[in-house]
Design a protein around this motif. Structure first.
Motif, mmCIF file in Angstrom:
data_model
loop_
_atom_site.group_PDB
_atom_site.id
_atom_site.type_symbol
_atom_site.label_atom_id
_atom_site.label_comp_id
_atom_site.label_asym_id
_atom_site.label_seq_id
_atom_site.Cartn_x
_atom_site.Cartn_y
_atom_site.Cartn_z
ATOM 1 N N TYR A 124 7.929 -1.680 -4.996
ATOM 2 C CA TYR A 124 7.059 -0.559 -5.347
ATOM 3 C C TYR A 124 7.759 0.465 -6.228
ATOM 4 O O TYR A 124 7.140 1.088 -7.062
ATOM 5 N N ARG A 125 9.042 0.632 -5.969
ATOM 6 C CA ARG A 125 9.795 1.575 -6.791
ATOM 7 C C ARG A 125 11.221 1.103 -6.888
ATOM 8 O O ARG A 125 11.716 0.402 -6.004
ATOM 9 N N LEU A 128 13.784 0.513 -3.885
ATOM 10 C CA LEU A 128 13.167 0.006 -2.657
ATOM 11 C C LEU A 128 13.348 -1.506 -2.585
ATOM 12 O O LEU A 128 13.624 -2.163 -3.589
ATOM 13 N N VAL A 131 8.975 -6.409 -2.028
ATOM 14 C CA VAL A 131 7.910 -6.662 -1.047
ATOM 15 C C VAL A 131 7.365 -8.084 -1.201
ATOM 16 O O VAL A 131 6.760 -8.626 -0.296
ATOM 17 N N ARG A 150 0.127 -11.087 8.634
ATOM 18 C CA ARG A 150 -0.065 -9.807 9.314
ATOM 19 C C ARG A 150 0.037 -8.642 8.337
ATOM 20 O O ARG A 150 0.442 -8.823 7.181
ATOM 21 N N THR A 151 -0.319 -7.460 8.798
ATOM 22 C CA THR A 151 -0.265 -6.253 7.979
ATOM 23 C C THR A 151 1.160 -6.056 7.447
ATOM 24 O O THR A 151 2.117 -6.187 8.207
ATOM 25 N N GLY A 152 1.254 -5.784 6.157
ATOM 26 C CA GLY A 152 2.570 -5.562 5.558
ATOM 27 C C GLY A 152 3.230 -6.834 5.050
ATOM 28 O O GLY A 152 4.332 -6.797 4.527
ATOM 29 N N ALA A 153 2.525 -7.958 5.183
ATOM 30 C CA ALA A 153 3.101 -9.241 4.757
ATOM 31 C C ALA A 153 3.240 -9.330 3.243
ATOM 32 O O ALA A 153 4.071 -10.073 2.730
ATOM 33 N N GLY A 154 2.387 -8.580 2.522
ATOM 34 C CA GLY A 154 2.459 -8.599 1.066
ATOM 35 C C GLY A 154 1.207 -9.132 0.394
ATOM 36 O O GLY A 154 1.199 -9.389 -0.816
ATOM 37 N N LYS A 155 0.119 -9.267 1.169
ATOM 38 C CA LYS A 155 -1.128 -9.832 0.618
ATOM 39 C C LYS A 155 -1.699 -8.955 -0.506
ATOM 40 O O LYS A 155 -1.987 -9.438 -1.601
ATOM 41 N N SER A 156 -1.838 -7.673 -0.218
ATOM 42 C CA SER A 156 -2.388 -6.784 -1.248
ATOM 43 C C SER A 156 -1.443 -6.685 -2.437
ATOM 44 O O SER A 156 -1.884 -6.629 -3.590
ATOM 45 N N SER A 157 -0.151 -6.669 -2.160
ATOM 46 C CA SER A 157 0.827 -6.580 -3.254
ATOM 47 C C SER A 157 0.672 -7.759 -4.209
ATOM 48 O O SER A 157 0.841 -7.618 -5.415
HETATM 49 N N1 LIG Z 1 2.518 2.254 -2.133
HETATM 50 C C1 LIG Z 1 3.548 1.664 -1.518
HETATM 51 N N2 LIG Z 1 4.800 2.133 -1.654
HETATM 52 C C2 LIG Z 1 5.843 1.537 -1.046
HETATM 53 N N3 LIG Z 1 5.719 0.454 -0.276
HETATM 54 C C3 LIG Z 1 4.505 -0.061 -0.099
HETATM 55 C C4 LIG Z 1 3.349 0.509 -0.710
HETATM 56 N N4 LIG Z 1 2.265 -0.235 -0.347
HETATM 57 C C5 LIG Z 1 2.722 -1.201 0.436
HETATM 58 N N5 LIG Z 1 4.054 -1.111 0.606
HETATM 59 C C6 LIG Z 1 4.903 -2.022 1.382
HETATM 60 O O1 LIG Z 1 4.813 -3.322 0.837
HETATM 61 C C7 LIG Z 1 4.807 -4.280 1.861
HETATM 62 C C8 LIG Z 1 3.607 -5.175 1.692
HETATM 63 O O2 LIG Z 1 2.448 -4.408 1.841
HETATM 64 P P1 LIG Z 1 0.999 -4.958 1.514
HETATM 65 O O3 LIG Z 1 1.065 -5.794 0.287
HETATM 66 O O4 LIG Z 1 0.052 -3.812 1.522
HETATM 67 O O5 LIG Z 1 0.757 -5.894 2.781
HETATM 68 P P2 LIG Z 1 -0.616 -6.464 3.354
HETATM 69 O O6 LIG Z 1 -1.684 -6.321 2.348
HETATM 70 O O7 LIG Z 1 -0.293 -7.895 3.682
HETATM 71 O O8 LIG Z 1 -0.898 -5.686 4.601
HETATM 72 C C9 LIG Z 1 4.849 -3.517 3.173
HETATM 73 O O9 LIG Z 1 6.163 -3.505 3.644
HETATM 74 C C10 LIG Z 1 4.408 -2.135 2.801
HETATM 75 O O10 LIG Z 1 5.014 -1.201 3.633
#
Ligand SMILES: Nc1ncnc2c1ncn2[C@@H]1O[C@H](COP(=O)(O)OP(=O)(O)O)[C@@H](O)[C@H]1O
Ligand SMILES: [Mg+2]
Length: 355
Positions: A124-125, A128, A131, A150-157
């Motif tokens: 993300y930055r 960091l 992800v 699970r939540t935080g796995a990286g799906k949205s990323s």
């Molecule tokens: N805006 C953000 N800034 C920093 N880290 C982020 C941000 N959004 C998500 N993360 C981190 O990226 C990882 C993957 O998140 P995300 O892709 O949202 O997972 P999911 O969609 O599977 O729940 C997590 O560890 C989350 O904490």
């Protein structure tokens, strides 16, 4: 007259004194703080105040300075954060070019919908952790991929990476032979459609929301609305397609907003469609409508669905199980279910889909 003069002299003295008092603050802030207003008050009171002020100079100066410092700290904080913001914004790398003339993909691109991730990593930055950590996979044209984890796995990323809202840290993503990091952002984003989890509409007509650039005919719009199961609803609105949506689309239900997004997707009909937990906030009936439409209308497209209800992806070609930014499993639902030790089996069991 004398009193007035005296007061003024005292006032001037005070100002002089305080401007000369060494403080940790910039003098320009407090010239007006100790005296302004006080001077214009009743003369006697002013003089009394100033006399007693003089008597207890040490205390008073300190308390004034206290006030000044306090005020000033706030002012300074404000100014500093302003300055920091400006600095931050001027230093923040801007998004990549919207269009790159000599790297323009053909207008038909992507005509197959093949998506390849090669050792892809993103954070993300700067500073960091990654992800997504070295994602490698090949999604064939017209495959229907369910992404779970699970939540935080990286799906949205992963979806943000496809749209280059997050820019890669390593590796690449190839869509139909083109490394997406080499083309302009508009050229990329115009070619992929997302139905987001929380659909946003803009204030303006329904028509504008479905077809913002007026690229399609009313006939095409009505067809999209029909397939999105919105035709009856819209034709019953007094203003029809000109129905005014409020900011954020609050005068429509979440389900209806999602269907509007679906209509938009049907109209654009890009080869690659991404659904980010699109049905999370929708009732089961709307969920079924969306899923059925997607199955029939996008059968020749590649679909990536971030699934929160496993039953919607049971007939998908493959399921990707993400965990902490790594692909843990990637196979057909049937194959994954054959192995009772698979993560997917565990999820399906929790969801009551297998015994
Ligand atoms: N805006 C953000 N800034 C920093 N880290 C982020 C941000 N959004 C998500 N993360 C981190 O990226 C990882 C993957 O998140 P995300 O892709 O949202 O997972 P999911 O969609 O599977 O729940 C997590 O560890 C989350 O904490
Ligand atoms: Mg998510």
């Amino acid at each position: 007259m004398t009193t007035e003069l005296e007061t003024n002299i005292v006032a001037v003295e005070r100002v002089k004194e305080y401007t000369e008092t060494p403080t940790e603050v910039n003098s320009s802030y407090f010239i007006y703080i100790p005296t302004q207003g006080v001077v214009s008050e009743n003369d006697n009171r002013v003089r009394d105040k100033h006399c007693s002020c003089r008597k207890s100079e040490g205390i008073h100066r300190n308390s004034y300075r206290g006030v000044v410092s306090e005020n000033d700290n706030r002012v300074r904080d404000k100014h500093c954060s302003c300055r920091e913001r400006v600095k931050e914004y001027t230093e923040t790398p801007t998004e990549a070019a919207w269009e790159i003339e000599d790297k323009k993909p053909a207008s038909s691109w992507p005509d197959k919908g093949c998506v390849e991730f090669n050792d892809y990593g993103v954070r993300y930055r700067e500073g960091l952790d990654l992800v997504l950590k070295g994602i490698s996979c090949k999604i064939d044209p017209t495959e229907k991929i369910g992404i779970v984890g699970r939540t935080g796995a990286g799906k949205s990323s992963l979806t943000l990476a496809l749209f280059r809202i997050l820019e890669k840290s390593q590796g690449n993503i190839i869509i139909d032979g083109i490394d997406i990091s080499t083309i302009g952002l508009h050229d990329l984003r115009a070619k992929i459609t997302i139905i987001p989890q929380d659909p946003v509409l803009f204030s303006g007509s329904l028509r504008m929301n479905i077809d913002p650039f007026s690229s399609y005919t009313d006939e095409e719009l009505w067809k999209a609305l029909e397939h999105a199961h919105l035709k009856t609803f819209v034709s019953n609105l007094p203003e029809g397609l000109q129905h005014e949506c409020s900011e954020g689309g609050e005068n429509l239900s979440v389900g209806q907003r999602q269907l509007v997004c679906l209509a938009r997707a049907l109209l654009r009909k890009t080869k690659i469609l991404v659904l980010d937990e699109a049905t999370a906030a929708v009732d089961l009936e709307t969920d079924d409508l969306i899923q059925n439409t997607i199955r029939t209308e996008f059968s020749d497209c590649t679909i990536l669905t971030i699934a929160h209800r496993l039953n919607t992806i049971m007939d998908y070609t493959r399921v990707m199980v993400l965990d902490a930014g790594i692909i843990k499993e990637f196979d057909s639902p049937n194959n994954l279910l054959k192995d009772s030790n698979s993560l997917f089996f565990g999820m399906a069991k929790n969801a009551g889909l297998v015994a």
